[in-house]
Every structure is written in C-alpha cells, then in structure tokens.
Design a protein around this motif. Structure first.
Motif, mmCIF file in Angstrom:
data_model
loop_
_atom_site.group_PDB
_atom_site.id
_atom_site.type_symbol
_atom_site.label_atom_id
_atom_site.label_comp_id
_atom_site.label_asym_id
_atom_site.label_seq_id
_atom_site.Cartn_x
_atom_site.Cartn_y
_atom_site.Cartn_z
ATOM 1 N N GLU A 73 0.819 -1.217 0.000
ATOM 2 C CA GLU A 73 0.000 0.000 0.000
ATOM 3 C C GLU A 73 0.851 1.264 0.000
ATOM 4 O O GLU A 73 2.015 1.257 0.390
ATOM 5 C CB GLU A 73 -0.931 0.028 1.220
ATOM 6 N N THR A 74 0.216 2.349 -0.439
ATOM 7 C CA THR A 74 0.812 3.680 -0.422
ATOM 8 C C THR A 74 -0.093 4.571 0.419
ATOM 9 O O THR A 74 -1.310 4.496 0.303
ATOM 10 C CB THR A 74 0.907 4.243 -1.861
ATOM 11 N N LEU A 75 0.500 5.391 1.270
ATOM 12 C CA LEU A 75 -0.271 6.331 2.091
ATOM 13 C C LEU A 75 -0.051 7.746 1.567
ATOM 14 O O LEU A 75 1.032 8.071 1.071
ATOM 15 C CB LEU A 75 0.134 6.233 3.555
ATOM 16 N N THR A 76 -1.090 8.598 1.723
ATOM 17 C CA THR A 76 -1.061 9.954 1.191
ATOM 18 C C THR A 76 -1.579 10.933 2.241
ATOM 19 O O THR A 76 -2.551 10.632 2.941
ATOM 20 C CB THR A 76 -1.968 10.046 -0.053
ATOM 21 N N VAL A 77 -0.938 12.100 2.346
ATOM 22 C CA VAL A 77 -1.416 13.158 3.227
ATOM 23 C C VAL A 77 -2.839 13.525 2.803
ATOM 24 O O VAL A 77 -3.133 13.622 1.618
ATOM 25 C CB VAL A 77 -0.481 14.388 3.168
ATOM 26 N N GLY A 78 -3.742 13.668 3.796
ATOM 27 C CA GLY A 78 -5.141 13.983 3.526
ATOM 28 C C GLY A 78 -6.035 12.754 3.578
ATOM 29 O O GLY A 78 -7.244 12.865 3.721
ATOM 30 N N GLU A 79 -5.445 11.575 3.490
ATOM 31 C CA GLU A 79 -6.195 10.314 3.539
ATOM 32 C C GLU A 79 -6.652 10.061 4.974
ATOM 33 O O GLU A 79 -5.949 10.384 5.918
ATOM 34 C CB GLU A 79 -5.254 9.193 3.072
ATOM 35 N N GLU A 80 -7.842 9.481 5.118
ATOM 36 C CA GLU A 80 -8.340 9.132 6.456
ATOM 37 C C GLU A 80 -8.102 7.649 6.708
ATOM 38 O O GLU A 80 -8.280 6.824 5.814
ATOM 39 C CB GLU A 80 -9.832 9.459 6.575
ATOM 40 N N ILE A 81 -7.694 7.337 7.942
ATOM 41 C CA ILE A 81 -7.355 5.966 8.294
ATOM 42 C C ILE A 81 -7.668 5.743 9.779
ATOM 43 O O ILE A 81 -7.639 6.680 10.569
ATOM 44 C CB ILE A 81 -5.868 5.672 7.956
ATOM 45 N N VAL A 82 -7.945 4.501 10.132
ATOM 46 C CA VAL A 82 -8.253 4.159 11.519
ATOM 47 C C VAL A 82 -6.952 3.879 12.274
ATOM 48 O O VAL A 82 -6.094 3.142 11.791
ATOM 49 C CB VAL A 82 -9.196 2.936 11.592
#
Length: 189
Positions: free
Chosen positions: A66-75
């Motif tokens: 996976e790739t994570l991005t600023v602004g993304e919501e996550i638990v």
C-alpha cells in the motif's frame, strides 16, 4: 469456505470457493477459473494522532504494497481504542517528511483526529465579539446562512474559514466540521 477474491478472468471481485486448502487454491463461482490466493500479511506502523493540544501514540495496520497519502483518512488503534484520523504528514525512516510514500519506507504516520473535532466560533453581537467552542463529530456539516442556536440565542453563520485557507461566504456553501478552522456568526433578534 467462500471468500471474495479478485478474479483475473472476470476482472472483478467475485465469490471464490476453497478447493485445495494445502495449496490455497480457490475456484471462481462465476467463471470456474482457479487461482492461488495468499492473504497479504499486514505491517504495523507507528502513528501519532493529535486532538487539539493532546497527542497520543498508536499504530496502524496496512498491507506491504500500500501507499499512504497526506489527507487520507485511516483508523488508528490507540490505548483508548480506535480513532479516525486524517494523515497530516508521513515521516520516512531517514527522517524526511513527505506527502506520499509506500508503507515500507514509513517510520511514523502523523494524523489529526477527525472523529470528534473542536469547532471554534466568533459570535458577533453589535460591537462585541465572543469566542465560543463546541465539540462535534467531524462529519457534521455547517452552512453559510444557517441559523444556529447557541446558549439560548440565535446566530446566523456569515462566513466559514477552512483549514486549507479557503473562506466560504455565499449562502448555501457547506463545510464539514473536520474541514473548519473557524465559523463567524452574527446575532439575530
């Protein structure tokens, strides 16, 4: 055992039936093609989630591809339970901060709590302006022109200042609580 798996033939996630447990072979219930399915192992990454002036350590679990991005919501899992956060920064293992990164390169994910947020108001009554705050779920919407009751008085929202720097002025423009820096409202008789 039936499991939803992406089928290369159908080009969609379809129900698959386990036909050989020792080799993890599954057969598509739609087209009957057979595929080997290995569940992706999750990686734990350190997370720091902030709510106003308080920050708490936690962790997130993500797949290695996976790739994570600023602004993304996550638990985020914390000692207090689970919280919904918006990624504000990704810190790499070399200490550099970036907006997008693959999880294998990330040391710490920095987030702000958007499950319940503080909404700040500037309430105007004549020449007097009063600061006011409420806590509300991040998904609650406020609209320019909306009349809201505060401590037995009615105020009309005249402007909404957003976290990203934007300013909503036209009646009917809507913002979610998690997007708002401050709401300006005028007392109405």
């Amino acid at each position: 055992m039936i499991r939803e798996i992406f089928c290369d033939t159908c080009k969609d996630e379809t129900p698959h039936r386990l036909i050989n447990p020792s080799k993890n072979l599954f057969q598509c219930e739609v087209c009957n093609s057979v595929t080997e399915y290995k569940k992706e192992k999750k990686i734990e990454i350190r997370a720091i989630i902030s709510k106003d002036d308080y920050s708490e350590r936690g962790k997130i679990e993500v797949g290695p591809s996976e790739t994570l991005t600023v602004g993304e919501e996550i638990v985020v899992e914390t000692g207090e339970g689970y919280r919904l956060g918006e990624i504000t920064s990704l810190e790499l293992k070399n200490g550099k901060r970036v907006d997008v990164a693959g999880v294998e390169d990330i040391e710490t994910v920095w987030l702000r709590d958007v499950g319940e947020v503080k909404v700040r108001f500037s309430l105007h009554k004549g020449a007097v302006t009063t600061a006011y705050e409420i806590f509300t779920p991040g998904e609650v919407e406020f609209s320019v022109g909306e009349v809201i009751p505060i401590e037995g008085r009615k105020y009309r929202i005249t402007r909404i200042k957003l976290i990203n720097g934007g300013l909503l002025r036209k009646d009917g423009r809507i913002a979610k609580a998690k997007e708002i820096r401050r709401i300006y409202a005028q007392f109405i008789r």
